[in-house]
Each structure stands twice: as C-alpha cells, then as structure tokens.
Design an enzyme around this catalytic site. Structure first.
Site, PDB file in Angstrom:
ATOM      1  N   ARG A  86     -42.920 -73.611   7.882  1.00 30.58           N
ATOM      2  CA  ARG A  86     -44.129 -73.775   8.674  1.00 30.58           C
ATOM      3  C   ARG A  86     -44.831 -72.432   8.885  1.00 30.58           C
ATOM      4  NH1 ARG A  86     -44.636 -76.027  14.833  1.00 30.58           N
ATOM      5  NH2 ARG A  86     -43.691 -73.990  15.208  1.00 30.58           N
ATOM      6  N   HIS A 207     -51.108 -85.437  15.944  1.00 31.41           N
ATOM      7  CA  HIS A 207     -50.262 -84.622  15.066  1.00 31.41           C
ATOM      8  C   HIS A 207     -48.798 -84.982  15.253  1.00 31.41           C
ATOM      9  CE1 HIS A 207     -47.696 -81.355  13.732  1.00 31.41           C
ATOM     10  NE2 HIS A 207     -48.567 -81.248  12.749  1.00 31.41           N
ATOM     11  N   ARG A 210     -45.106 -83.408  19.868  1.00 33.01           N
ATOM     12  CA  ARG A 210     -45.060 -81.990  20.243  1.00 33.01           C
ATOM     13  C   ARG A 210     -46.462 -81.461  20.520  1.00 33.01           C
ATOM     14  NH1 ARG A 210     -43.931 -79.635  15.315  1.00 33.01           N
ATOM     15  NH2 ARG A 210     -43.498 -81.613  14.295  1.00 33.01           N
ATOM     16  N   HIS A 234     -47.185 -88.062  12.895  1.00 35.53           N
ATOM     17  CA  HIS A 234     -45.881 -87.567  12.434  1.00 35.53           C
ATOM     18  C   HIS A 234     -44.829 -87.988  13.451  1.00 35.53           C
ATOM     19  CE1 HIS A 234     -48.082 -84.016  10.348  1.00 35.53           C
ATOM     20  NE2 HIS A 234     -47.569 -84.748   9.387  1.00 35.53           N
ATOM     21  N   GLU A 237     -39.524 -86.282  12.332  1.00 31.50           N
ATOM     22  CA  GLU A 237     -39.155 -85.728  11.022  1.00 31.50           C
ATOM     23  C   GLU A 237     -37.927 -84.834  11.162  1.00 31.50           C
ATOM     24  OE1 GLU A 237     -42.271 -83.384   9.232  1.00 31.50           O
ATOM     25  OE2 GLU A 237     -41.186 -83.119   7.361  1.00 31.50           O
ATOM     26  N   HIS A 271     -42.920 -90.255   8.196  1.00 33.22           N
ATOM     27  CA  HIS A 271     -41.526 -89.775   8.079  1.00 33.22           C
ATOM     28  C   HIS A 271     -40.552 -90.731   8.776  1.00 33.22           C
ATOM     29  CE1 HIS A 271     -43.071 -86.158   6.292  1.00 33.22           C
ATOM     30  NE2 HIS A 271     -43.663 -85.765   7.399  1.00 33.22           N
ATOM     31  N   ASP A 322     -47.672 -85.685   1.071  1.00 34.04           N
ATOM     32  CA  ASP A 322     -47.541 -84.787   2.222  1.00 34.04           C
ATOM     33  C   ASP A 322     -47.781 -83.323   1.872  1.00 34.04           C
ATOM     34  OD1 ASP A 322     -46.959 -83.726   4.696  1.00 34.04           O
ATOM     35  OD2 ASP A 322     -44.864 -84.317   4.741  1.00 34.04           O
TER      36      ASP A 322
END
Ligand SMILES: [Zn+2]
Length: 449
Positions: A86, A207, A210, A234, A237, A271, A322
C-alpha cells in the site's frame, strides 16, 4: 437506425437446460442492441462480419483501480506485506493529475479490451489534487476515467468512492488527503455532479469500514438508494481490518455494514475473504453480490475467500482484476475453482458455465448494466470472441468451448471485442488505440520519472 450483422463460427448461447455452444450463429445488431440470434444459419453470408472462434458475452471486470497498473513488477520485488504494498501504491497515487490519469487509464482500459473486457467497474478514490486541494472541476479525475473508457471503447461504471479516514476515527494521512471530501455530505454533493452517458454509469462506493466512519456509512447508502445505483465496498480483505473493527465497534465489518444499511442486492462486497458464519448469513440474506479478485488476493497473500459457501447461500459472485497484477478474466474465473480445489482437496465446485456467468451476466448486473452479459435479443451487443485455434485452445471440440475458455484460454486468445455493436478489437488489434503496449510503457515511464 444502423443495422450490422455478425456471423459467429461458434457462440455460447442461453438454453432452457443451461448454456450450450452453437455453430454458424447469425447475430443482428441495431443501434447497439441484439435484435436476433439465429444458430445453424449456414456459412457466413455476404455483408456479415465473420467472427471465427467462440463468441461469449462481453466480460465485466467488476473491480478495478486503474492506476494500480503502474505498480506491476515494482510490487513483486522482494517480500513485503499488504501494508508495504500500500505504501508503494500511495507513491504512484501522489503523482497523477487529470491529464496523466487520462493517458494512463486509456492505456489500461485498452489492455482490458484486448483481454476481452467490455465493461469495467472503476473503484475510484483519487478525487482531488495532491495534498487535498480541489481542481476547478471537482470531478476532474472521475471525468478523466469516463473519457478514458470512451477512448478505449469500453463501458465504465464509475464507482465514486467515499474515503474519509485512515482508520477507525483517525484523520487521513498525507497521501490520503487527496482521497477525502471531508465528510460524507460533501462526498454526496460532489458525486451528484457526475452524469451518466451512453457508455458510463455512476455508482457509489464505501472504501472500507476503515475509511468511512460508521456514522457516515448511511449517507453513502442513502445516496445509492436514491440514485438506484450500484454500491461497492472493500470487505474483510485482511484480518487486521476485522480486528480493528471489533476493537472499535465490537462487531465484524459485515455486521457494521448491515447495521448501517449498506448491504443489499445493488451492493457488491469486494474480497470478503475473512468472514464468520454470521457474516455469510448477513451477506446471503441481503442478496449482496460478492466480487472475488483471485489474482490480486493471491498476489497480496490475502487468503482464499469462501466464494463457494457464499454462492451456495445465495450471493451472486462476480470477478475483478483489482490491482491489475495481471489483467485476464479467464485466469480470474478459473482461479475461483482451482483455489477451492487446493483449499478443499476436492474438485468440481464450479462449472465453466457458472464461471462464465460470474464474468458475464452477474458481473454486469453488479455494475448497473443488467441488460449486458448475455447473447439474446434485447441485450446490449457486447461480445468477446476467443480463438479456438491457438496453442492453448486447439484440440478440444467446440462443444467444450466453455471449458476451454475457462480452464485453458488466456487474455492473449481474445481475437475480437464488440461493444454496443462497435468492433473495438479486430483480429487481436485494438481499433482505437493503435499500440497499447507503447501507450502503457510511455504513460507508466512518465509517472516513474
Ligand atoms: Zn480494491
């Protein structure tokens, strides 16, 4: 009215007892839609466009971050974790502007077209200038992506993503400042300035749990409900996300989304790797779609998600590339079955027909294109045509075309692509972007310099 006739040597067509491969199929197209499908029509008549090989419905890539394509290779050096990956991704995210993103995404979507993809779901969170400054057009980056898809000749669902915090209650970090609108109301106001076009639909995304505080999830869900738009998120994941969510809220990410109205038949959970039994029940009871991204999940060592259990419980399954470690819808499809085989040490969890449906009809429906992904009168004229005479696909009889496509073919076997009746890839050559490899090379090199 513009009328075109295509003749497919073989085509994978719906049938009362499940899809079958038919031969000598004449397909009439008017104004971008199929008006007639006629199998056993004899040789290609004069005036029809001959498509040798196996014609499939256009494939939907239900989860894309176009700029991640620039990371290919770089993030495979050495080891690292999801979180170091990331950090590298944020470095590339920091240098893009609307012009360079238009150039990069055009090349990436052209690569998708060559790989057989007719529609992309772009999970887009690179909204503002580096540091968070606003562009004169607050949707300049989203408009660049919509234009890129037009230049590459494919459809796009721009899944405009709400991204507000770096963790549960934490302010965005410096690289994340350009992702944030400040709060979900400002996100909704900006997104309402985006408009659908003939090749583009507008959807929403959270997103992750989080990145959007729990109290603001409902605003995004409500915007999607009022717009009748797809809503992607998401989900689980990484186990670290589950642990942090449990610590912050005392519930799993799936339960948090359910409690704030995010799940439902227009929603896709991307995911869904690390789920509890209750999570699976919540996703199935709400008919939430599950977008699996096996080549990325593999690359990032995420784990193998419970796709088979989710499908058995009633969730439609879709596929996405992705992070674009590879762009190959056939590899994504077979990975679903092959990963399950390694996990369970038994074979036969998914048929080739079911996997083609994931990439076709169900993928399109999850992106807000319910009239694409199947070859029948009334549907959008989107076709992916695979060679059956390449070194990978030669040998099996055409009746086994679905099995050949899913278990042997690769993106390199895509010979033609038709989107809305337009012949975008002809004999393996993109008709709008003359040298896709050069376009990728040039645009990515510019970001590295
Ligand atoms: Zn993603």
């Amino acid at each position: 009215m513009s009328v075109t006739t295509y003749w497919a040597e073989h085509a994978w067509l719906p049938h009362a007892n499940g899809p079958v491969v038919e031969r000598d199929v004449l397909i009439t197209v008017a104004d971008g839609r199929i008006t007639r499908v006629a199998p056993d029509s004899g040789p290609c008549p004069p005036g029809a466009t001959r498509l040798a090989g196996l014609l499939l419905p256009g494939q939907a890539n239900a989860h894309s971050h176009a700029f991640h394509r620039a990371l290919r290779g770089s993030v495979q050096v050495g080891s690292g974790t999801f979180w170091t990956w990331r950090d590298t991704m944020y470095r590339f995210a920091g240098v893009l502007d609307p012009d360079s993103y238009l150039a990069l995404a055009t090349a990436v979507y052209a690569e998708m077209a060559l790989a057989g993809i007719t529609s992309v779901g772009e999970f887009h969170y690179l909204h503002h200038a580096p540091g968070g400054g606003r562009y004169a057009d607050p949707n300049a980056m989203g408009h660049a992506l919509i234009e890129a898809a037009a230049r590459a000749g494919i459809r796009i669902t721009l899944l405009d993503t709400c991204y507000l915090s770096s963790g549960f209650g934490a302010e965005p970090t410096t690289p994340q400042l350009r992702f944030s609108d400040g709060d979900s109301d400002a996100w909704a106001e900006r997104v309402s300035g985006l408009e659908a076009t003939e090749h583009a639909r507008i959807g929403a995304a959270v997103h992750s749990v989080r990145a959007v505080p729990a109290g603001q999830l409902g605003t995004v869900a409500q915007w999607a409900t009022e717009a009748g738009a797809p809503l992607h998120v998401h989900l689980s994941e990484q186990t670290a996300e589950n642990d942090a969510c449990l610590a912050a809220h005392g519930v799993t990410p799936t339960r948090l989304l359910a409690d704030h109205g995010v799940l439902g038949p227009r929603t896709s959970a991307v995911h869904a790797t690390h789920l509890t039994d209750e999570d699976i029940r919540l996703l199935a009871d709400s008919s939430t779609n599950i977008c699996m991204c096996p080549t990325t999940e593999r690359d990032l060592a995420d784990g193998i998600g419970p796709a088979r259990r989710l499908a058995g419980a009633g969730c439609p399954i879709t596929l996405g590339s992705d992070s674009h470690a590879v762009i190959d819808p056939f590899e994504e499809a077979r990975a679903l079955e092959l990963d399950e085989r390694l996990h369970t040490r038994t074979r036969g969890h998914w048929t080739a027909n079911a996997l083609l449906r994931a990439g076709g009809q169900d993928g399109h429906a999850s992106l807000g294109w319910p009239d694409a992904g199947r070859i029948e009168a009334g549907a959008l004229a989107d076709f992916t045509v695979l060679a059956l005479d390449s070194v990978r696909t030669a040998g099996p009889p055409p009746a086994l075309g679905a099995e050949t496509a899913v278990f042997a073919a690769s993106a390199a076997d895509v010979r033609h692509l038709v989107v809305g009746g337009r012949h975008i890839v002809k004999d393996g050559v993109h008709q709008l972007v003359p040298d896709v490899a050069a376009a990728l090379s040039t645009t990515i090199a510019a970001l590295r310099s």
